[in-house]
Design a protein around this motif. Structure first.
Motif, PDB file in Angstrom:
ATOM      1  N   GLU A  87       0.940  -1.070   0.020  1.00 57.51           N
ATOM      2  CA  GLU A  87      -0.245  -0.097  -0.009  1.00 57.51           C
ATOM      3  C   GLU A  87       0.876   1.183  -0.047  1.00 57.51           C
ATOM      4  O   GLU A  87       1.785   1.469   1.071  1.00 57.51           O
ATOM      5  CB  GLU A  87      -0.959   0.210   0.994  1.00 57.51           C
ATOM      6  CG  GLU A  87      -2.140   0.980   1.121  1.00 57.51           C
ATOM      7  CD  GLU A  87      -3.115   0.735   0.089  1.00 57.51           C
ATOM      8  OE1 GLU A  87      -3.403   1.840  -0.623  1.00 57.51           O
ATOM      9  OE2 GLU A  87      -3.665  -0.474   0.204  1.00 57.51           O
ATOM     10  N   LEU A 109      -6.639 -11.033  -0.270  1.00 59.94           N
ATOM     11  CA  LEU A 109      -5.907  -9.947   0.154  1.00 59.94           C
ATOM     12  C   LEU A 109      -5.623  -8.984  -0.853  1.00 59.94           C
ATOM     13  O   LEU A 109      -5.719  -7.832  -0.812  1.00 59.94           O
ATOM     14  CB  LEU A 109      -4.850  -9.922   1.526  1.00 59.94           C
ATOM     15  CG  LEU A 109      -5.130 -10.798   2.537  1.00 59.94           C
ATOM     16  CD1 LEU A 109      -4.092 -11.157   3.634  1.00 59.94           C
ATOM     17  CD2 LEU A 109      -6.574 -10.315   3.429  1.00 59.94           C
ATOM     18  N   ARG A 111      -7.108  -8.286  -3.307  1.00 65.00           N
ATOM     19  CA  ARG A 111      -8.230  -7.585  -3.852  1.00 65.00           C
ATOM     20  C   ARG A 111      -8.139  -6.183  -3.227  1.00 65.00           C
ATOM     21  O   ARG A 111      -8.749  -5.130  -3.769  1.00 65.00           O
ATOM     22  CB  ARG A 111      -9.447  -8.479  -3.671  1.00 65.00           C
ATOM     23  CG  ARG A 111      -9.559  -9.640  -4.509  1.00 65.00           C
ATOM     24  CD  ARG A 111     -10.936 -10.306  -4.513  1.00 65.00           C
ATOM     25  NE  ARG A 111     -11.096 -11.279  -5.419  1.00 65.00           N
ATOM     26  CZ  ARG A 111     -10.932 -12.565  -5.021  1.00 65.00           C
ATOM     27  NH1 ARG A 111     -10.801 -13.088  -3.600  1.00 65.00           N
ATOM     28  NH2 ARG A 111     -11.003 -13.669  -5.738  1.00 65.00           N
ATOM     29  N   HIS A 112      -7.651  -6.315  -1.896  1.00 67.38           N
ATOM     30  CA  HIS A 112      -7.581  -4.916  -0.992  1.00 67.38           C
ATOM     31  C   HIS A 112      -6.456  -4.296  -1.074  1.00 67.38           C
ATOM     32  O   HIS A 112      -6.498  -3.044  -0.890  1.00 67.38           O
ATOM     33  CB  HIS A 112      -7.923  -5.552   0.268  1.00 67.38           C
ATOM     34  CG  HIS A 112      -9.368  -6.221   0.420  1.00 67.38           C
ATOM     35  ND1 HIS A 112     -10.520  -5.400   0.783  1.00 67.38           N
ATOM     36  CD2 HIS A 112      -9.454  -7.286   0.514  1.00 67.38           C
ATOM     37  CE1 HIS A 112     -11.495  -6.405   0.722  1.00 67.38           C
ATOM     38  NE2 HIS A 112     -10.947  -7.489   0.568  1.00 67.38           N
ATOM     39  N   ARG A 159      -5.254  -5.902  -7.006  1.00 66.56           N
ATOM     40  CA  ARG A 159      -4.782  -4.824  -7.526  1.00 66.56           C
ATOM     41  C   ARG A 159      -3.504  -4.643  -7.924  1.00 66.56           C
ATOM     42  O   ARG A 159      -2.486  -5.490  -7.507  1.00 66.56           O
ATOM     43  CB  ARG A 159      -5.012  -3.910  -6.087  1.00 66.56           C
ATOM     44  CG  ARG A 159      -6.331  -3.383  -5.710  1.00 66.56           C
ATOM     45  CD  ARG A 159      -6.472  -2.770  -4.487  1.00 66.56           C
ATOM     46  NE  ARG A 159      -5.372  -1.721  -4.471  1.00 66.56           N
ATOM     47  CZ  ARG A 159      -5.113  -1.013  -3.341  1.00 66.56           C
ATOM     48  NH1 ARG A 159      -5.662  -1.115  -2.234  1.00 66.56           N
ATOM     49  NH2 ARG A 159      -3.989   0.156  -3.279  1.00 66.56           N
ATOM     50  N   VAL A 235      -8.433  -8.685   6.859  1.00 64.07           N
ATOM     51  CA  VAL A 235      -8.185  -7.442   6.017  1.00 64.07           C
ATOM     52  C   VAL A 235      -7.801  -6.353   6.984  1.00 64.07           C
ATOM     53  O   VAL A 235      -6.871  -5.476   6.513  1.00 64.07           O
ATOM     54  CB  VAL A 235      -9.327  -7.210   5.221  1.00 64.07           C
ATOM     55  CG1 VAL A 235      -9.186  -5.889   4.324  1.00 64.07           C
ATOM     56  CG2 VAL A 235      -9.706  -8.204   4.020  1.00 64.07           C
ATOM     57  N   GLU A 236      -8.584  -5.996   7.784  1.00 64.88           N
ATOM     58  CA  GLU A 236      -8.211  -4.793   8.722  1.00 64.88           C
ATOM     59  C   GLU A 236      -6.977  -4.877   9.559  1.00 64.88           C
ATOM     60  O   GLU A 236      -6.306  -4.029   9.643  1.00 64.88           O
ATOM     61  CB  GLU A 236      -9.369  -4.711   9.736  1.00 64.88           C
ATOM     62  CG  GLU A 236     -10.625  -3.949   8.909  1.00 64.88           C
ATOM     63  CD  GLU A 236     -10.357  -2.829   7.854  1.00 64.88           C
ATOM     64  OE1 GLU A 236      -9.615  -2.125   8.338  1.00 64.88           O
ATOM     65  OE2 GLU A 236     -10.877  -3.158   6.794  1.00 64.88           O
ATOM     66  N   ARG A 239      -4.395  -4.042   7.052  1.00 63.83           N
ATOM     67  CA  ARG A 239      -4.336  -2.673   6.691  1.00 63.83           C
ATOM     68  C   ARG A 239      -3.890  -1.955   7.681  1.00 63.83           C
ATOM     69  O   ARG A 239      -2.911  -1.107   7.368  1.00 63.83           O
ATOM     70  CB  ARG A 239      -6.095  -2.221   6.568  1.00 63.83           C
ATOM     71  CG  ARG A 239      -5.982  -0.843   5.906  1.00 63.83           C
ATOM     72  CD  ARG A 239      -7.564  -0.475   5.873  1.00 63.83           C
ATOM     73  NE  ARG A 239      -8.380  -1.295   5.478  1.00 63.83           N
ATOM     74  CZ  ARG A 239      -8.597  -1.698   4.111  1.00 63.83           C
ATOM     75  NH1 ARG A 239      -8.044  -0.886   3.224  1.00 63.83           N
ATOM     76  NH2 ARG A 239      -9.404  -2.300   3.450  1.00 63.83           N
TER      77      ARG A 239
END
Length: 369
Positions: A87, A109, A111-112, A159, A235-236, A239
């Motif tokens: 990210e 993951l 996809r995020h 992504r 996911v979180e 993140r």
């Protein structure tokens, strides 16, 4: 597949030769490897090696490219068997053994977050991660886990990585069907190192390997274990790791450099420390010293010494003895040093003698000449 087709596999560039494939097989490979293609590179460029493709089986091609690239990059990057996600300028590696669900984690993951790899995370000396957005290898029949199907990152809706990312977190995947609520758990440095080393390639050939790996796994407050039941629930957590929400200082660690392995070493079976000759009974006057080592790290969980390609973990007694054994010392002197550092114990003589014997057997100590 027609024309020049050069791919970059975490820093190893290959010109895929597909002349023996059918048009349909070549086209399928082009779709699968589109994220790894270097559009402005050609066969004659420096660093581009030929890679003849002799099979239309996409999974066989994927494995062959990965293995050949690992051989080319050995010693120049830290190579982790892990899912890579990014990210912005931050990347994380989720380390897992074969069967740990890395492909499922990447497909879910990715996809995020930016999809770096489902297989290999290569960390350069400056911490930069070299992407490997290869096709994702998916098990279609649990009864035949070795027979995998390949899907492209685009087909899975993963992504793309944007810009250069640096490794800022390492977590070991630990799937547990009984673990309903996922959690990111801090673990002692040496425990984390041992888990990650088991899922690395040619680590002893890297300069200051344990020091470098300790610096990587302790990023963002690590090392961590990611415990979960379903990876989609994480996911979180991922993140937060990518956002720096877990960043904090951990207990400081130190390292002691040794003599590096030759880069040309093949790390063949038996290239680690040789078994010591029979030392017979270990008496108080026997002299020992450190055997040659590659690197050592001292921190939470003890000391980890890399001897050849083998890791030796030392507890409190072993740490004291190894620290003093930078020059020859007798077993009696080792016993005195341990008592001075750790205090008296009714079985101190026996415990130290047994510890010295174990350190000789592991190759971390040797008899003084």
């Amino acid at each position: 597949m027609t024309g020049e087709w050069v791919i970059d596999a975490f820093g190893a560039r290959w010109s895929l030769g597909t002349g023996s494939l059918t048009a349909a097989e070549g086209e399928r490979l082009r779709q699968l490897w589109s994220r790894c293609r270097v559009a402005d590179a050609s066969t004659g460029d420096d660093g581009v090696l030929p890679f003849p493709v002799s099979t239309g089986n996409p999974y066989a091609v994927s494995r062959a490219v990965t293995l050949a690239s690992l051989r080319r990059r050995r010693g120049s990057a830290v190579l982790l068997h892990a899912v890579g996600l990014s990210e912005g300028d931050r990347a994380v590696a989720l380390v897992g053994a074969s069967g740990a669900g890395k492909s499922t984690a990447a497909a879910t993951l990715g996809r995020h977050f930016g999809y770096v790899s489902d297989e290999t995370v290569a960390v350069e000396p400056d911490g930069r991660v070299s992407p490997y957005p290869k096709p994702v290898s998916v098990v279609t029949d649990p009864r035949a886990p070795w027979d995998k199907h390949e899907l492209s990152p685009d087909e899975l809706g993963l992504r793309e990585v944007t810009g250069t990312a640096y490794l800022r977190g390492v977590a070991v995947l630990e799937r547990d069907p009984a673990h309903e609520v996922p959690e990111l758990v801090e673990v002692p440095l040496v425990d984390g190192l041992l888990a990650v080393i088991a899922q690395s390639s040619a680590l002893p050939l890297v300069e200051r390997p344990l020091h470098r790996l300790a610096a990587l796994v302790s990023e963002s407050g690590g090392p961590f274990v990611l415990r979960y039941r379903e990876i989609g629930d994480c996911v979180e957590i991922v993140r937060d790791l990518l956002a720096g929400s877990t960043d904090r200082e951990r207990t400081p660690w130190t390292s002691t450099p040794g003599a590096p392995l030759p880069v040309r070493s093949r790390l063949a079976p038996g290239s680690g420390p040789r078994a010591p000759r029979d030392v017979g009974g270990i008496g108080p006057g026997m002299q020992v010293e450190r055997a040659p080592w590659v690197d050592a790290v001292h921190g939470e969980g003890g000391t980890l010494v890399l001897v050849g390609e083998s890791q030796v973990r030392l507890g409190p007694v072993g740490e004291v003895v190894w620290d003093r054994a930078d020059r020859p010392l007798t077993v009696a002197e080792a016993q005195a040093a341990v008592v001075k550092a750790l205090g008296t114990h009714p079985d101190a003589e026996r415990l130290v003698t047994e510890g010295v014997a174990a350190m000789l057997a592991s190759g971390v100590l040797r008899l003084s000449r």
